[in-house]
Design a protein around this motif. Structure first.
Motif, PDB file in Angstrom:
ATOM      1  N   ARG B 103       0.843  -1.205   0.000  1.00 33.87           N
ATOM      2  CA  ARG B 103       0.000   0.000   0.000  1.00 33.87           C
ATOM      3  C   ARG B 103       0.882   1.260   0.000  1.00 33.87           C
ATOM      4  NH1 ARG B 103      -3.057  -1.267   3.872  1.00 33.87           N
ATOM      5  NH2 ARG B 103      -4.957  -1.771   2.740  1.00 33.87           N
ATOM      6  N   ALA B 104       1.907   1.232   0.855  1.00 36.00           N
ATOM      7  CA  ALA B 104       2.810   2.391   0.932  1.00 36.00           C
ATOM      8  C   ALA B 104       3.524   2.612  -0.397  1.00 36.00           C
ATOM      9  CB  ALA B 104       3.816   2.187   2.057  1.00 36.00           C
ATOM     10  N   ILE B 105       3.861   1.520  -1.065  1.00 36.19           N
ATOM     11  CA  ILE B 105       4.522   1.647  -2.385  1.00 36.19           C
ATOM     12  C   ILE B 105       3.565   2.320  -3.366  1.00 36.19           C
ATOM     13  CG2 ILE B 105       5.400   0.339  -4.372  1.00 36.19           C
ATOM     14  CD1 ILE B 105       6.406  -1.762  -2.301  1.00 36.19           C
ATOM     15  N   ARG B 106       2.318   1.874  -3.356  1.00 37.93           N
ATOM     16  CA  ARG B 106       1.334   2.430  -4.312  1.00 37.93           C
ATOM     17  C   ARG B 106       0.966   3.864  -3.968  1.00 37.93           C
ATOM     18  NH1 ARG B 106      -0.932  -3.454  -4.042  1.00 37.93           N
ATOM     19  NH2 ARG B 106       0.189  -4.285  -5.840  1.00 37.93           N
ATOM     20  N   ASP B 107       1.263   4.264  -2.735  1.00 39.13           N
ATOM     21  CA  ASP B 107       1.002   5.666  -2.344  1.00 39.13           C
ATOM     22  C   ASP B 107       2.113   6.606  -2.812  1.00 39.13           C
ATOM     23  OD1 ASP B 107      -1.386   5.149  -1.196  1.00 39.13           O
ATOM     24  OD2 ASP B 107      -0.636   5.024   0.873  1.00 39.13           O
ATOM     25  N   VAL B 108       3.195   6.042  -3.322  1.00 41.17           N
ATOM     26  CA  VAL B 108       4.297   6.880  -3.818  1.00 41.17           C
ATOM     27  C   VAL B 108       3.888   7.460  -5.170  1.00 41.17           C
ATOM     28  CG1 VAL B 108       6.690   6.887  -4.644  1.00 41.17           C
ATOM     29  CG2 VAL B 108       6.090   5.619  -2.578  1.00 41.17           C
ATOM     30  N   VAL B 109       3.562   8.721  -5.135  1.00 43.44           N
ATOM     31  CA  VAL B 109       3.108   9.391  -6.359  1.00 43.44           C
ATOM     32  C   VAL B 109       3.869  10.710  -6.488  1.00 43.44           C
ATOM     33  CG1 VAL B 109       1.130  10.309  -7.621  1.00 43.44           C
ATOM     34  CG2 VAL B 109       0.812   8.406  -6.055  1.00 43.44           C
ATOM     35  N   PRO B 110       4.851  10.763  -7.372  1.00 47.82           N
ATOM     36  CA  PRO B 110       5.521  12.044  -7.603  1.00 47.82           C
ATOM     37  C   PRO B 110       4.576  12.994  -8.370  1.00 47.82           C
ATOM     38  CG  PRO B 110       6.714  10.201  -8.586  1.00 47.82           C
ATOM     39  CD  PRO B 110       5.364   9.715  -8.224  1.00 47.82           C
ATOM     40  N   GLN B 147      12.706   7.865  -4.775  1.00 43.64           N
ATOM     41  CA  GLN B 147      13.521   7.069  -3.846  1.00 43.64           C
ATOM     42  C   GLN B 147      13.282   7.497  -2.400  1.00 43.64           C
ATOM     43  OE1 GLN B 147      17.224   7.965  -6.224  1.00 43.64           O
ATOM     44  NE2 GLN B 147      17.811   6.027  -5.326  1.00 43.64           N
ATOM     45  N   LEU B 148      13.206   8.811  -2.196  1.00 36.87           N
ATOM     46  CA  LEU B 148      12.993   9.328  -0.839  1.00 36.87           C
ATOM     47  C   LEU B 148      11.648   8.884  -0.286  1.00 36.87           C
ATOM     48  CD1 LEU B 148      14.318  12.982  -0.851  1.00 36.87           C
ATOM     49  CD2 LEU B 148      14.870  11.210   0.804  1.00 36.87           C
ATOM     50  N   GLN B 149      10.627   8.942  -1.121  1.00 33.21           N
ATOM     51  CA  GLN B 149       9.297   8.537  -0.657  1.00 33.21           C
ATOM     52  C   GLN B 149       9.280   7.056  -0.276  1.00 33.21           C
ATOM     53  OE1 GLN B 149       5.758   9.984  -2.717  1.00 33.21           O
ATOM     54  NE2 GLN B 149       6.985  11.506  -3.765  1.00 33.21           N
ATOM     55  N   GLU B 152      11.312   6.661   3.016  1.00 34.37           N
ATOM     56  CA  GLU B 152      10.589   7.189   4.182  1.00 34.37           C
ATOM     57  C   GLU B 152       9.460   6.254   4.616  1.00 34.37           C
ATOM     58  OE1 GLU B 152       9.427  11.078   2.919  1.00 34.37           O
ATOM     59  OE2 GLU B 152      11.436  11.890   3.195  1.00 34.37           O
ATOM     60  N   ALA B 153       8.875   5.559   3.641  1.00 39.43           N
ATOM     61  CA  ALA B 153       7.756   4.666   3.963  1.00 39.43           C
ATOM     62  C   ALA B 153       8.247   3.301   4.457  1.00 39.43           C
ATOM     63  CB  ALA B 153       6.873   4.480   2.734  1.00 39.43           C
ATOM     64  N   ALA B 154       9.534   3.043   4.282  1.00 39.12           N
ATOM     65  CA  ALA B 154      10.080   1.733   4.654  1.00 39.12           C
ATOM     66  C   ALA B 154      10.729   1.786   6.033  1.00 39.12           C
ATOM     67  CB  ALA B 154      11.105   1.299   3.609  1.00 39.12           C
ATOM     68  N   PHE B 155      10.936   0.623   6.608  1.00 33.66           N
ATOM     69  CA  PHE B 155      11.702   0.555   7.865  1.00 33.66           C
ATOM     70  C   PHE B 155      12.722  -0.567   7.757  1.00 33.66           C
ATOM     71  CE2 PHE B 155       8.310  -2.485   8.565  1.00 33.66           C
ATOM     72  CZ  PHE B 155       8.907  -3.514   9.265  1.00 33.66           C
ATOM     73  N   PHE B 156      13.789  -0.405   8.503  1.00 35.23           N
ATOM     74  CA  PHE B 156      14.891  -1.367   8.417  1.00 35.23           C
ATOM     75  C   PHE B 156      14.754  -2.443   9.477  1.00 35.23           C
ATOM     76  CE2 PHE B 156      19.317  -2.547   9.680  1.00 35.23           C
ATOM     77  CZ  PHE B 156      19.629  -3.245   8.523  1.00 35.23           C
ATOM     78  N   GLN B 157      14.914  -3.681   9.050  1.00 39.30           N
ATOM     79  CA  GLN B 157      14.933  -4.790   9.999  1.00 39.30           C
ATOM     80  C   GLN B 157      16.303  -5.452   9.911  1.00 39.30           C
ATOM     81  OE1 GLN B 157      11.308  -7.204  10.380  1.00 39.30           O
ATOM     82  NE2 GLN B 157      12.641  -8.981  10.297  1.00 39.30           N
ATOM     83  N   PRO B 158      17.106  -5.315  10.968  1.00 39.15           N
ATOM     84  CA  PRO B 158      18.457  -5.875  10.899  1.00 39.15           C
ATOM     85  C   PRO B 158      18.452  -7.392  10.784  1.00 39.15           C
ATOM     86  CG  PRO B 158      18.098  -4.697  12.977  1.00 39.15           C
ATOM     87  CD  PRO B 158      16.805  -4.710  12.261  1.00 39.15           C
ATOM     88  N   GLU B 159      19.511  -7.925  10.229  1.00 36.08           N
ATOM     89  CA  GLU B 159      19.641  -9.370  10.050  1.00 36.08           C
ATOM     90  C   GLU B 159      19.793 -10.053  11.403  1.00 36.08           C
ATOM     91  OE1 GLU B 159      20.952 -13.134   9.748  1.00 36.08           O
ATOM     92  OE2 GLU B 159      22.542 -11.773  10.311  1.00 36.08           O
ATOM     93  N   ARG B 160      18.990 -11.047  11.644  1.00 37.13           N
ATOM     94  CA  ARG B 160      19.138 -11.855  12.861  1.00 37.13           C
ATOM     95  C   ARG B 160      18.456 -13.198  12.648  1.00 37.13           C
ATOM     96  NH1 ARG B 160      15.567  -7.802  14.888  1.00 37.13           N
ATOM     97  NH2 ARG B 160      13.432  -8.552  14.827  1.00 37.13           N
ATOM     98  N   GLU B 161      18.853 -14.134  13.464  1.00 41.63           N
ATOM     99  CA  GLU B 161      18.283 -15.484  13.395  1.00 41.63           C
ATOM    100  C   GLU B 161      16.805 -15.427  13.748  1.00 41.63           C
ATOM    101  OE1 GLU B 161      18.885 -19.585  12.889  1.00 41.63           O
ATOM    102  OE2 GLU B 161      20.672 -18.511  13.544  1.00 41.63           O
ATOM    103  N   PRO B 162      15.897 -15.869  12.846  1.00 38.61           N
ATOM    104  CA  PRO B 162      14.466 -15.842  13.205  1.00 38.61           C
ATOM    105  C   PRO B 162      14.176 -16.784  14.364  1.00 38.61           C
ATOM    106  CG  PRO B 162      14.780 -16.345  10.862  1.00 38.61           C
ATOM    107  CD  PRO B 162      16.104 -16.462  11.525  1.00 38.61           C
TER     108      PRO B 162
END
Lengths: 183, 163
Positions: B103-110, B147-149, B152-162
């Motif tokens: 949804r956040a991707i589809r909200d990216v509208v320049p 790219q900025l949009q 900004e809509a994304a978040f980082f999840q660091p690598e770790r053992e699930p």
């Protein structure tokens, strides 16, 4: 009453030490500055001492930057980080990014030199097309500047009034715009 | 190899369910889905954990889309397996992934008629692969905006053992 007197006495030597450290910083940064620029051999015959030069050797506002202040260190750090970005080779992002071009680095360094006193607010980052970007945050505002190989600055500015973007080859005009918006 | 096999089994289950019950193509990424882009450069993440624009690096000479994985469908272990494998193949460290909802991707509208999208694009190695097609070629500032949009809509999840 006695307590206050003791506290003041205890602080006195610390203040003196800090003063010495500040003077030492000044000497060291002065030495670094002398090493960075070409200076003619010192001629003792030209040494003229007058009262004014003793009282105010530097302009009051310029004195802090002559003594290796945080802004000097921040500028050095920014230059170092820009140069570090320039060392990235091909595929640094794992998606086939291009190596960072030296021309782009040079343009970023030139622009950074315009913001010596505010260098701490800038951060350098690479772009996958082989260019470099500088990013600054000021309150809730953001500026993202990208430096092409040809020296064009592409920018996206986030302000309270919204997002603005554009391109310019004029780094002075870019600086003026940032100054009006942020600084 | 076994991880890939298990992923395909999982994907077939998902595909059958989607076609029979939801009456839609399994390649369609619904708005609630979460997708993740693998991160191999530490400078894509700021000190405060937010993502930089270069997490969605745009390089038209090499690609025509941002490569992502359908994180809400695939098993976390499989995504980690892929990230570590790709890191080894590229001789880079896998730091984690940038997560963003469809949804956040589809909200990216320049400032034009184009809007971003995400489309399932499975391949032999990864049935949960998807693409975010690049916008039509524009000037650099436009691409930076897109790219900025995304960043900004994304978040980082660091690598770790699930767990």
């Amino acid at each position: 009453m006695n307590t206050v007197t003791m506290t003041l006495d205890a602080r006195a030597p610390l203040a003196t030490t800090a003063e010495y450290v500040r003077i030492l910083h000044g000497i060291l940064s002065g030495t670094r500055a002398a090493g960075a620029v070409e200076i003619e051999p010192f001629n003792h015959d030209l040494l003229v001492v007058d009262d004014q030069s003793i009282e105010t050797p530097f302009d009051a506002r310029s004195t802090p930057s002559m003594q290796g202040t945080p802004s000097d260190e921040a500028f050095d750090q920014l230059r170092t980080s820009i140069k570090a970005v320039g060392t990235l080779g091909a595929d640094w992002d794992g998606y086939g990014a291009e190596p960072i071009s030296q021309q782009s680095i040079d343009h970023a360094l030139l622009f950074a030199a315009l913001y010596k006193d505010k260098a701490e607010s800038f951060q350098a980052s690479p772009d996958s097309d082989g260019t470099i970007s500088l990013e600054t945050h000021w309150g809730s505002n953001e500026a993202h500047l990208n430096f092409s190989r040809a020296g064009e600055i592409a920018y996206v500015l986030q302000t309270v009034s919204g997002r603005h973007r554009g391109r310019t080859f004029d780094s002075t005009a870019m600086k003026d715009l940032l100054d009006v918006l942020y600084f | 190899m076994f991880s890939t096999f298990k992923a395909w089994i999982r994907y077939f289950g998902f595909a059958i369910q989607t076609i029979i019950f939801d009456r839609r193509s399994p390649g369609r990424v619904i708005d609630d889905e979460d997708v993740a882009r693998e991160i191999f450069y530490s400078g894509c993440v700021k000190a405060d954990g937010k993502l930089r624009r270069n997490a969605f690096g745009l390089n038209r000479k090499k690609d025509s889309a941002w490569s992502v994985n359908r994180a809400s469908l695939a098993a976390p272990k499989f995504l980690r397996f892929l990230g570590l494998k790709h890191g080894r193949q590229r001789n880079l460290k896998y730091y984690g992934s940038a997560h963003i909802s469809a949804r956040a991707i589809r909200d990216v509208v320049p400032a034009d008629n184009w809007s971003a999208d995400v489309i399932g694009s499975l391949n032999c190695e990864n049935p949960f692969h998807a693409d975010i097609p690049y916008p039509p070629s524009h000037q650099k500032d436009y691409e930076m905006d897109v790219q900025l949009q995304l960043a900004e809509a994304a978040f980082f999840q660091p690598e770790r053992e699930p767990s």
